[in-house]
Structures are given as structure tokens and as C-alpha cells.
Design an enzyme around this catalytic site. Structure first.
Site, PDB file in Angstrom:
ATOM      1  CE  LYS A  62      -3.869   2.061   2.584  1.00  0.00           C
ATOM      2  NZ  LYS A  62      -4.722   1.968   3.782  1.00  0.00           N
ATOM      3  CB  SER A 103      -8.169   3.839   2.607  1.00  0.00           C
ATOM      4  OG  SER A 103      -7.313   3.209   3.546  1.00  0.00           O
ATOM      5  CB  SER A 127      -8.519   0.986   5.500  1.00  0.00           C
ATOM      6  OG  SER A 127      -9.186   2.191   5.275  1.00  0.00           O
TER       7      SER A 127
HETATM    8  N1  GLN Z   1     -13.380   4.298   5.976  1.00  0.00           N
HETATM    9  C1  GLN Z   1     -12.766   4.754   7.179  1.00  0.00           C
HETATM   10  C2  GLN Z   1     -12.403   6.210   7.045  1.00  0.00           C
HETATM   11  O1  GLN Z   1     -12.685   6.759   6.041  1.00  0.00           O
HETATM   12  C3  GLN Z   1     -11.595   3.912   7.527  1.00  0.00           C
HETATM   13  C4  GLN Z   1     -10.373   4.283   6.802  1.00  0.00           C
HETATM   14  C5  GLN Z   1      -9.180   3.464   7.241  1.00  0.00           C
HETATM   15  O2  GLN Z   1      -9.335   2.451   7.933  1.00  0.00           O
HETATM   16  N2  GLN Z   1      -7.998   3.932   6.879  1.00  0.00           N
HETATM   17  O3  GLN Z   1     -11.846   6.789   7.913  1.00  0.00           O
END
Ligand code: GLN
Length: 490
Positions: free
Chosen positions: A78, A158, A182
């Protein structure tokens, strides 16, 4: 070629060790798949030269009968992990062209174990999002489409690029990070496995910070075993991260048996949220039935503060983000837009460098931390977070693991929910509580929606008990026997 990209991480490892396959062949097959799958936009930076050089070095080590845990295995990273000499963007314009002078601890460990770096995967900007559409480098397309149409779907977020790369057979496995879901949500949307370990299990050193009390690296694989193996290579104490736990990393892979007989599995009644689609409810029930059939006892539990988890998370995460992102000022690295004065330069740089979602979070974060609102929002959220942690502590007095759906729906269309941030945030309803409590959790593909899209089940465990999470996950994997390939790959 197709066969080679369809191998599991463990299977490929066995074949490399048996010299039935060379790391170079395996890497070339994955690099070809990467080129073919470019329309998915899963990678921000491809590193074919590094991959081939690493593969050759691996072949030399394997020929001498040496090699680490991941020797010669092509994986994706990532683009939130700093990689020395390789662009690291966090999906943001503000870091476009940034080449870190150092390596994150997690990636350092992977290279030390012989992993082959295919490239850096696309993500929501600064890991903020649930659909991988907020990246400055464009959205990632899911390799899946609905049975009824060809509309582009989101891979989840994400870590959507990593999930798409693993599902589309571009990488054998990939790293992700999970702040509020995410890893687990994109794993569910893409029909693969994703595990977020206990907070503190993997070092955050060199991981671009979003919300430091929640961020945690983790692993994607196409099976529970593969995820366990990658996580094992990533995890471990790091004196460079003060929140990293000084605990030995168990040999999860060796202990993994998938036995759930005698385990008590909790089903939290508060997760039966309003308007949950019947197919998700049914899958959840099915998951409980599978585990019962294997000898587990299913116990209804209460996590009374669940309904406050989402609002709590969406105060704490932006608060920490607003503070963490203050460093992007155009002075030291990344984008700089010149201005009349220093303050003007800051403003212009940040206005041009950050996207809409990041700006929204910085504004929410500074608001909830500001004098006058700090007590009402941030402090209150911290107190509620404590209650949520206590809910889990009580529940784990009675059960060994908790079973829930991973997400309240299957993957949605690209562009959907974009005008309604709250609808987007609702995606995280089942993943955020365990993030706030710092607990390990896995998502395992368990079935298909009526539209033919993957659906995941989540298993949450006690702190430091990744082993039970993995074992329950494996039991679900075996029962579900999920073998459907994304459209076009079958
Ligand atoms: N969808 C969540 C957010 O937008 C989690 C994102 C994540 O885990 N990095 O914060």
C-alpha cells in the site's frame, strides 16, 4: 502464466523451495499480470526493475538452500508505507514525487524475509475513505462486476488498490493499513481475506500517519493461511514506534488448524442495524451455523455502546488527522506553492495539495479540538471510546471471539455515495468498534450477494489473540468454500 498467478502464497513458497518454479518466472508472470490489469488502476508506482532484481537474488539464495519466510514471493505494498528510493504518495497530490530517504519497519521486515516488491498500490487520499475514489491518482476499479451489468464498482477502501491487486491475481498478497476498516472492508468487497492485527502488533514507523491511535498495518491474501504468513513477516516489536508492543510474534501459520470445537463465539445483538439487507443477515446466520456445526457454541452478547462507535470514530480520527497533517506545509517535502508570505505559501500549498475529503476531515478535526468545543466533542469522544473498550472487555469475559458481517452491503458503484459523506461513513459501522478498541479482526469471503458480488464475515478477537481470529476465520473459509473468481478471470 495464468496458473502461476493463481497460486497461493504458501503454495508458491512450497514450489519455490522444491525448485519446481523460479522466483524469476513467478515474478515475470506477476509483472505481466500487472501490465494487463492496468485499467484497474490498482498501482500508483510499479517497480518491475526492483522486482526482477529481488527475484534474481532470491533465486540465488534458494539455490543455496537459504531464504526467508517470503523468499521470492511477489507482493504489493500500500502506498502509505515509506519505501526508500521509491515514490510514496499516500494517494495525495501533496506528496506526489516524494521519495523517502528511509524504509518503513514493516516493509524492511518483508524485504529481509525475501519478498519481491511489485509496486505501491493506490489508496484513498491519506487512507481516508471506503471506496478508493478519493485518490489523487484516480479511482481504483474493482475486478468484480455485478451479474446484471458491467458498471464499474468500487474495490472498497482505503486499501482498495491492494485488495484489487490480490483479487485480480496481480500480487500473491499485499500489505494494507486499517484505521477504521480499511483492510477488512476492501477484503470483503473484493472476495479475499484481510486481517488487521491488535494495535501495536505491527510497527507504524514509516507508515504515513492518518489517526495514530487507530492506524495499524495488516495483510491481504487469497486465503486465511496466506494472510497469516504475510502478517507473521510484518509483525514484531520496533523500538522506533513507542506504541509497538514488545511481545514475541507467535508462529500463527504453524499453529493454524481451523479447530473451533469448544470455542464460544459471540454474536452481538446491536450489530443488527436498521435497514441491513436480508442477504447480509442471512450470511451472518449461516456463518454462525457453520461454526456451530464444527462444535463451537454460539452465544448472544451485548455491546451496548455500538451505536456510538461511528460518531466517536468520526471525531477522534479527524482530530488526530488534523494534527498529523499539519506537517504538510510545503517546507520540507512534497508540493510547494509559492505565496506572498510564509502563511500565504502554507495556505496555497495545502489548498492545492489536499483533496476535498482530506480538507473536510482537517476542518472537522480542528473544530472538535478547538477551545470551546474540545470538551463537548473530543473529550466526550475519548470517554465514549473507553466505554466501547469496556463493552468488548465484558464480552470477552464470556466468549473467545465475536462474529459479525464485515460491511452492511456488497460493493457499490463508483461515484455512488460521493455526495453524502454520512452514507459513506456508514460503511464502517461493523469495523470501527473493534478499531476503537484496538482489537484484532479478520474478514473472510463467505458468500455472494444476489448480484453475484462477494460478501465477507468478520471475526473479532481478544487483544493479542490473532491465533483464535485466524482459526475461526479458517473454519469459515473451509465451510464457505468461496471459490468464485472476479468476472473475466474465471
Ligand atoms: N473508511 C474509514 C475512514 O474513512 C476507515 C479508513 C481506514 O481504515 N484507513 O476513515
Amino acid at each position: 502464466m495464468a496458473d502461476m498467478t493463481d497460486l497461493g502464497l504458501l503454495e508458491a513458497r512450497h514450489r519455490l523451495a522444491a525448485r519446481e518454479l523460479s522466483a524469476k518466472e513467478l515474478t515475470e508472470a506477476h509483472l505481466a499480470a500487472m501490465i494487463e490489469a492496468r485499467p484497474l488502476n490498482a498501482f500508483i508506482t510499479e517497480t518491475p526493475e526492483l522486482a526482477l532484481a529481488a527475484a534474481e537474488a532470491s533465486d540465488a539464495r534458494l539455490a543455496r538452500g537459504e531464504g526467508g519466510l517470503l523468499e521470492g514471493l511477489p507482493i504489493a505494498i500500500k502506498d502509505l508505507f515509506c519505501t526508500k528510493g521509491v515514490q510514496t504518495t499516500a494517494g495525495s497530490r501533496i506528496l506526489e514525487g516524494f521519495v523517502p530517504p528511509y524504509e518503513s519497519t514493516v516493509t524492511q521486515r518483508l524485504w529481509a524475509e525475501g519478498a519481491v516488491p511489485l509496486g505501491k498500490t493506490n489508496l484513498d487520499e491519506f487512507a481516508m475513505g471506503s471506496s478508493n475514489v478519493t485518490s489523487h491518482f484516480g479511482p481504483v476499479r474493482s475486478p468484480w462486476t455485478r451479474a446484471s451489468d458491467n458498471a464499474d464498482l468500487v474495490p472498497g477502501g482505503s486499501s482498495g488498490g491492494s485488495a484489487a491487486a490480490v483479487a485480480a491475481r496481480i500480487a500473491l498478497a499485499a500489505t494494507g493499513t486499517d484505521t477504521g476498516g480499511s483492510i477488512r472492508q476492501p477484503a470483503a468487497f473484493c472476495g479475499i481475506t484481510g486481517i488487521k492485527p491488535t494495535y501495536g502488533r505491527c510497527s507504524r514507523f514509516g507508515v504515513v500517519a492518518f489517526a495514530s491511535s487507530l492506524d495499524q498495518p495488516g495483510a491481504f491474501g487469497r486465503s486465511v493461511e496466506d494472510s497469516a504468513l504475510l502478517l507473521q513477516a510484518m509483525a514484531g516489536y520496533d523500538p522506533n514506534d513507542s506504541t509497538s508492543a514488545d511481545l514475541a510474534v507467535p508462529d500463527w501459520t504453524a499453529s493454524l488448524k481451523g479447530k473451533v470445537k469448544g470455542l464460544r463465539i459471540g454474536v452481538p445483538k446491536e450489530y443488527r442495524v436498521d435497514a441491513m439487507p436480508a442477504e447480509i443477515e442471512k450470511l451472518w446466520q449461516q456463518g454462525a451455523d457453520w461454526l456451530r456445526a464444527e462444535g463451537a457454541e454460539i452465544v448472544e452478547i451485548a455491546l451496548p455502546h455500538t451505536k456510538y462507535a461511528l460518531p466517536t470514530y468520526y471525531i477522534i480520527a479527524p482530530a488526530e488527522a488534523s494534527s498529523n497533517l499539519a506537517r504538510y506545509d510545503g517546507m520540507r517535502y512534497g508540493l510547494r506553492v509559492e505565496g506572498e508570505t510564509l502563511a500565504d505559501m502554507y495556505k496555497k500549498t495545502r489548498a492545492a495539495g489536499f483533496g476535498t475529503e482530506v480538507k473536510r476531515r482537517v476542518m472537522i478535526g480542528t473544530y472538535v479540538l478547538s477551545a470551546g468545543y474540545y470538551d463537548a466533542y473530543y473529550l466526550k469522544a475519548q470517554k465514549v471510546r473507553r466505554r466501547i473498550v469496556e463493552d468488548f472487555e465484558q464480552a470477552f469475559g464470556k466468549v473467545d471471539a465475536i462474529l459479525t458481517p464485515t460491511a452492511p452491503s456488497a460493493a457499490f458503484r463508483a461515484g455512488e455515495k460521493m455526495d453524502d459523506p454520512v452514507a459513506m461513513y456508514l460503511n464502517d459501522v461493523f469495523t470501527v468498534p473493534s478499531s476503537l478498541a484496538g482489537l484484532p479482526a479478520i474478514s473472510v469471503p463467505a458468500g455472494l450477494s444476489a448480484e453475484g458480488l462477494p460478501l465477507g464475515l468478520q471475526v473479532i478477537g481478544k487483544a493479542w489473540d490473532e491465533q483464535t481470529v485466524l482459526d475461526v476465520g479458517l473454519a469459515i473459509e473451509r465451510a464457505a468454500a468461496f471459490a468464485v473468481m472476479p468476472y473475466g478471470l474465471g
